[in-house]
Scaffold this active site. Structure first.
Site, mmCIF file in Angstrom:
data_model
loop_
_atom_site.group_PDB
_atom_site.id
_atom_site.type_symbol
_atom_site.label_atom_id
_atom_site.label_comp_id
_atom_site.label_asym_id
_atom_site.label_seq_id
_atom_site.Cartn_x
_atom_site.Cartn_y
_atom_site.Cartn_z
ATOM 1 N N ARG A 6 99.192 -55.338 75.337
ATOM 2 C CA ARG A 6 99.905 -56.453 74.695
ATOM 3 C C ARG A 6 101.172 -56.817 75.461
ATOM 4 O O ARG A 6 101.937 -55.962 75.879
ATOM 5 C CB ARG A 6 100.267 -56.057 73.262
ATOM 6 N N ARG A 22 106.875 -54.835 75.256
ATOM 7 C CA ARG A 22 107.909 -54.275 74.375
ATOM 8 C C ARG A 22 108.035 -52.773 74.627
ATOM 9 O O ARG A 22 107.043 -52.101 74.885
ATOM 10 C CB ARG A 22 107.498 -54.500 72.910
ATOM 11 N N ARG A 71 104.404 -44.568 66.496
ATOM 12 C CA ARG A 71 104.284 -45.629 65.481
ATOM 13 C C ARG A 71 103.032 -45.430 64.625
ATOM 14 O O ARG A 71 103.058 -45.659 63.426
ATOM 15 C CB ARG A 71 104.233 -47.002 66.154
HETATM 16 P P1 AMP Z 1 106.786 -54.502 64.037
HETATM 17 O O1 AMP Z 1 107.017 -55.652 64.931
HETATM 18 O O2 AMP Z 1 106.424 -54.912 62.625
HETATM 19 O O3 AMP Z 1 105.802 -53.508 64.599
HETATM 20 O O4 AMP Z 1 108.184 -53.741 63.892
HETATM 21 C C1 AMP Z 1 108.853 -53.228 65.020
HETATM 22 C C2 AMP Z 1 109.828 -52.158 64.589
HETATM 23 O O5 AMP Z 1 110.807 -52.714 63.695
HETATM 24 C C3 AMP Z 1 109.232 -50.986 63.829
HETATM 25 O O6 AMP Z 1 108.640 -50.013 64.679
HETATM 26 C C4 AMP Z 1 110.467 -50.456 63.118
HETATM 27 O O7 AMP Z 1 111.315 -49.754 64.021
HETATM 28 C C5 AMP Z 1 111.189 -51.742 62.720
HETATM 29 N N1 AMP Z 1 110.727 -52.205 61.403
HETATM 30 C C6 AMP Z 1 110.011 -53.335 61.144
HETATM 31 N N2 AMP Z 1 109.772 -53.446 59.832
HETATM 32 C C7 AMP Z 1 110.329 -52.371 59.240
HETATM 33 C C8 AMP Z 1 110.403 -51.910 57.900
HETATM 34 N N3 AMP Z 1 109.826 -52.565 56.885
HETATM 35 N N4 AMP Z 1 111.092 -50.765 57.658
HETATM 36 C C9 AMP Z 1 111.687 -50.087 58.650
HETATM 37 N N5 AMP Z 1 111.631 -50.447 59.947
HETATM 38 C C10 AMP Z 1 110.962 -51.586 60.253
#
Ligand code: AMP
Length: 208
Positions: free
Chosen positions: A122, A152, A163
């Site tokens: 990605r 990223r 993750r």
């Molecule tokens: P994502 O793009 O949704 O994969 O989010 C990227 C990163 O943002 C995650 O790995 C977390 O570090 C942080 N993050 C996003 N949403 C949340 C959430 N609801 N609670 C805590 N951390 C979050």
């Protein structure tokens, strides 16, 4: 319509959220995107968030819940929204229950080995969040806005592993939490096909 999109990182929920947002004219609220916007700022708080994101861990609830609450109180959320990446734990879901009445929860399902493959290839536009796969696009600029696309930090192998562990342990229990209004869709096929199932479900739900 207030919708939650559940699914592991890399399951395709962001792409589906974007399509729902366009078709139903409701905003996509991606907590990941909101954090990535904060990271661009130059201050101590931004540096702390950047470190957490790069590791693939979750940002503490008190920060995340406040940010989400502020966002859904905005005018454009009056007719509904799609939450993409929130809630990610039972305490977040409990907090959400107090501030919003969610209609539907969509679970985007994909086997972990496919996710690892997709996340590793990605690439993301840091400017407009458009997503590309090195398997389909060999260029290095965003076709939408012309910005240079990047991998990223949290799409690098160690962070991906972490993750997925966080998802399994902390987020997957939400599948039971929302079992009374959950629609599960498999994304192990072309995204257009997955989205057709999602749309058919939402249109039917909207009629009821
Ligand atoms: P994502 O793009 O949704 O994969 O989010 C990227 C990163 O943002 C995650 O790995 C977390 O570090 C942080 N993050 C996003 N949403 C949340 C959430 N609801 N609670 C805590 N951390 C979050």
């Amino acid at each position: 319509m207030k919708i939650i999109l559940l699914g592991a990182p890399g399951s395709g929920k962001g792409t589906i959220a974007k399509r729902i947002s366009q078709d139903y004219s409701i905003p996509q609220i991606s907590t990941g995107d909101l954090f990535r916007a904060i990271v661009k700022e130059e201050n101590e708080f931004a540096r702390k968030i950047k470190e957490i994101l790069a590791s693939g861990s979750l940002v503490p609830d008190e920060i995340t819940i406040k940010m989400l609450k502020d966002r859904i109180e905005k005018e454009d959320c009056k007719n509904g929204y799609i939450l993409d990446g929130f809630p990610r734990s039972i305490p977040q879901a409990e907090a959400l229950k107090k501030i919003a009445q969610i209609d539907t929860v969509l679970l985007v399902d994909l086997p972990f080995d496919t996710i690892i493959e997709r996340l590793s290839s990605r690439r993301t536009c840091p400017n407009c969040s458009e997503i590309y796969s090195t398997a389909k696009y060999a260029g290095d600029t965003c076709l939408k806005c012309g910005h240079k696309i990047i991998q990223r930090d949290d799409d690098k192998p160690e962070a991906i592993k972490h993750r997925l562990e966080v998802y399994e342990k902390t987020t997957a229990p939400l599948i039971n939490f929302y079992s009374d209004r959950l629609f599960k869709v498999s994304n192990d096929r072309e995204i257009d096909e997955t989205y057709r199932s999602v749309k058919a479900f939402l249109d039917k739900a909207g009629e009821e």
